[in-house]
Design an enzyme around this catalytic site. Structure first.
Site, PDB file in Angstrom:
ATOM      1  N   SER A  36       0.815  -1.206   0.000  1.00 35.11           N
ATOM      2  CA  SER A  36       0.000   0.000   0.000  1.00 35.11           C
ATOM      3  C   SER A  36       0.855   1.265   0.000  1.00 35.11           C
ATOM      4  O   SER A  36       1.725   1.429  -0.845  1.00 35.11           O
ATOM      5  CB  SER A  36      -0.952  -0.039   1.199  1.00 35.11           C
ATOM      6  OG  SER A  36      -1.891   1.004   1.140  1.00 35.11           O
ATOM      7  N   ASP A  78      -8.991  -3.360  -5.402  1.00 34.26           N
ATOM      8  CA  ASP A  78      -8.878  -4.227  -4.225  1.00 34.26           C
ATOM      9  C   ASP A  78      -9.815  -3.823  -3.095  1.00 34.26           C
ATOM     10  O   ASP A  78      -9.695  -4.285  -1.976  1.00 34.26           O
ATOM     11  CB  ASP A  78      -7.431  -4.277  -3.726  1.00 34.26           C
ATOM     12  CG  ASP A  78      -6.902  -2.911  -3.278  1.00 34.26           C
ATOM     13  OD1 ASP A  78      -7.720  -2.022  -2.958  1.00 34.26           O
ATOM     14  OD2 ASP A  78      -5.666  -2.729  -3.232  1.00 34.26           O
ATOM     15  N   HIS A 114      -7.643  -5.332  -0.209  1.00 35.43           N
ATOM     16  CA  HIS A 114      -6.437  -4.530   0.009  1.00 35.43           C
ATOM     17  C   HIS A 114      -5.509  -5.158   1.049  1.00 35.43           C
ATOM     18  O   HIS A 114      -4.325  -5.381   0.774  1.00 35.43           O
ATOM     19  CB  HIS A 114      -6.853  -3.122   0.442  1.00 35.43           C
ATOM     20  CG  HIS A 114      -5.718  -2.150   0.476  1.00 35.43           C
ATOM     21  ND1 HIS A 114      -5.050  -1.744  -0.660  1.00 35.43           N
ATOM     22  CD2 HIS A 114      -5.126  -1.505   1.522  1.00 35.43           C
ATOM     23  CE1 HIS A 114      -4.103  -0.881  -0.328  1.00 35.43           C
ATOM     24  NE2 HIS A 114      -4.127  -0.720   0.982  1.00 35.43           N
TER      25      HIS A 114
END
Length: 453
Positions: free
Chosen positions: A182, A390, A415
């Site tokens: 991320s 996601d 995610h």
């Protein structure tokens, strides 16, 4: 509200003997795991005090601890976001070679007993790598950081530099493979631009997972206006509330740095829509209109919607409007991200999430229940227009790294779920050139039996 962080009630910090139960293989290039937004344990302590408390992540007394310790204000003179209580210091534990802070984000006995996967962050990946012969402190390291801060602030950059140096030297001067998740990919991109020679010296491979290279429009826009719920379901009742989180995020440079990149050629420009109630000045007649705000117009919307935003702390009212000083800082960060280049000799691999409904456009109010004053948005739940991704980062953004990749693969998953996804593990093992030790032994045994005939 004091407790010693090593208390078994709140999660014991494990030692190297326990953490390296798997078989160790000497022929391994070191791996450094880099977390993203909200992906590191944060501790708080009073200055000149040795006792500390975990303020992120925790399920019990979460809202209270968060408000008392993490609510902050951005200091434009230093570029840092600083706690409202000037006597508080926020730190990231470096136990277990940096892995403790990114493993199980709430390592309390209750979370482990119930196995609440929402806070099992890099845990499964760490176990997978240990199972492939990596040794903590020799070929496996972690980097957690204060994710409130800018992705290019000195504290974070120097911390990453130190981790890379340690991994490189401890492993016998073998080049490091970074695996970032991320916002960790945004952090690494900034480091790569600001410290290109250091990056070239220490890094051999970089694997990114779910990185918002061009931003995460739906989630970030809504985070600035109404906040975000870190966990869903029953656990959310014990966790930091959406509004409590919002009051921190408004003062976080890292959030502003993940706003949609205005220079990126989106298939469709992200928008914020608001159903507005209009009143005619002449006859007081009302009507309802759907207003649309593009990337540039959204800045004015943020300003108007957050003009009255404030919190109470220590008996005082603290104004928290949209922060234009942070926006200016974040714009310079975006310039860095747009200019970042992959050094020669570094191999880049990208994994991004697909097949999940992912917020893109955000709408507030409805035709039958419109917004009057724009400040009402902050108390309104959004409606999203979804794209593929996601669930947090659109695939269009995560797949759009400006670096030439050895491989760029879309994997069906959420995610944070990508961090424990079987397909993701298979790709990482392939790119690292490793496999689980038990599987390898089984193959060798089978091969010997076949040859014995």
């Amino acid at each position: 509200m004091k407790w010693v962080s090593s208390c078994p009630c709140w999660g014991r910090r494990t030692n190297d003997d326990e953490n390296n139960a798997g078989e160790v293989v000497a022929d391994r290039d070191p791996v450094l795991l880099v977390s993203g937004m909200g992906g590191s344990i944060l501790h708080s302590r009073k200055k000149n005090s040795k006792s500390e408390i975990r303020v992120w992540v925790r399920l019990f007394l979460a809202n209270l601890a968060f408000r008392q310790n993490l609510w902050s204000l951005y200091n434009p003179k230093t570029g840092y976001t600083e706690p409202l209580d000037e006597d508080i210091e926020i730190s990231v534990p470096d136990d277990d070679h940096g892995l403790y802070a990114i493993d199980i984000l709430d390592p309390s006995w209750f979370v482990k007993l119930c196995h609440l996967t929402e806070v099992y962050h890099f845990h499964d990946m760490i176990e997978m790598l240990v199972g492939c012969g990596y040794k903590k402190g020799t070929t496996l390291f972690g980097y957690g950081y204060d994710f409130r801060q800018s992705n290019r602030i000195d504290q974070l950059m120097l911390g990453l530099k130190k981790k890379l140096e340690t991994a490189y030297k401890t492993s016998g001067e073998r080049k490091v493979t970074i695996i970032s998740h991320s916002m960790g990919g945004v952090l690494v991109s900034c480091f790569m631009f600001l410290y290109p020679e250091v990056f070239s010296k220490y890094v051999g491979k970089w694997i990114t997972i779910a990185t918002p290279f061009q931003g995460a429009p739906g989630c970030i826009n809504d985070s600035l206006l109404t906040g975000v719920q870190f966990v869903e379901g029953l656990e959310s009742f014990f966790f930091v509330s959406r509004w409590t989180m919002h009051q921190l995020l408004v003062e976080c440079p890292s959030i502003y740095e993940m706003m949609a990149n205005p220079d990126f050629k989106w298939k469709k420009q992200p928008e914020i829509r608001v159903w507005r109630k209009k009143t005619e000045k002449d006859n007081d007649e009302t009507s309802v209109e759907l207003e649309t705000f593009g990337l540039t117009e959204s800045i004015d919307l943020f300003h108007d919607a957050l003009k009255n935003n404030e919190l109470s702390y220590g008996g005082n009212k603290v104004a928290l409007p949209f922060n234009f000083s942070i926006l200016e800082w974040a714009s310079k960060t975006r310039e860095i991200l747009n200019k970042a280049k992959l050094p020669d000799g570094v191999s880049f691999y990208n994994i991004y999430g697909v097949a999940q409904d992912t917020p893109f456009d955000v709408c507030y109010g409805t035709e039958t229940s419109p917004i009057g004053d724009l400040s009402e948005i902050c108390q309104t739940m959004p409606e999203y227009t979804y794209v593929d991704g996601d669930g947090t980062v659109p695939a269009e953004s995560a797949a759009a790294a400006q670096f030439k990749s050895v491989a760029s693969v879309g994997v069906s998953g959420t995610h944070r779920g990508l961090l424990r996804d079987k397909r993701v593990f298979e790709l990482i093992q392939l790119w690292l050139g490793v496999e689980p030790i038990k599987t390898k032994r089984k193959h060798l045994k089978t091969h010997k039996v076949a040859n014995s005939g």
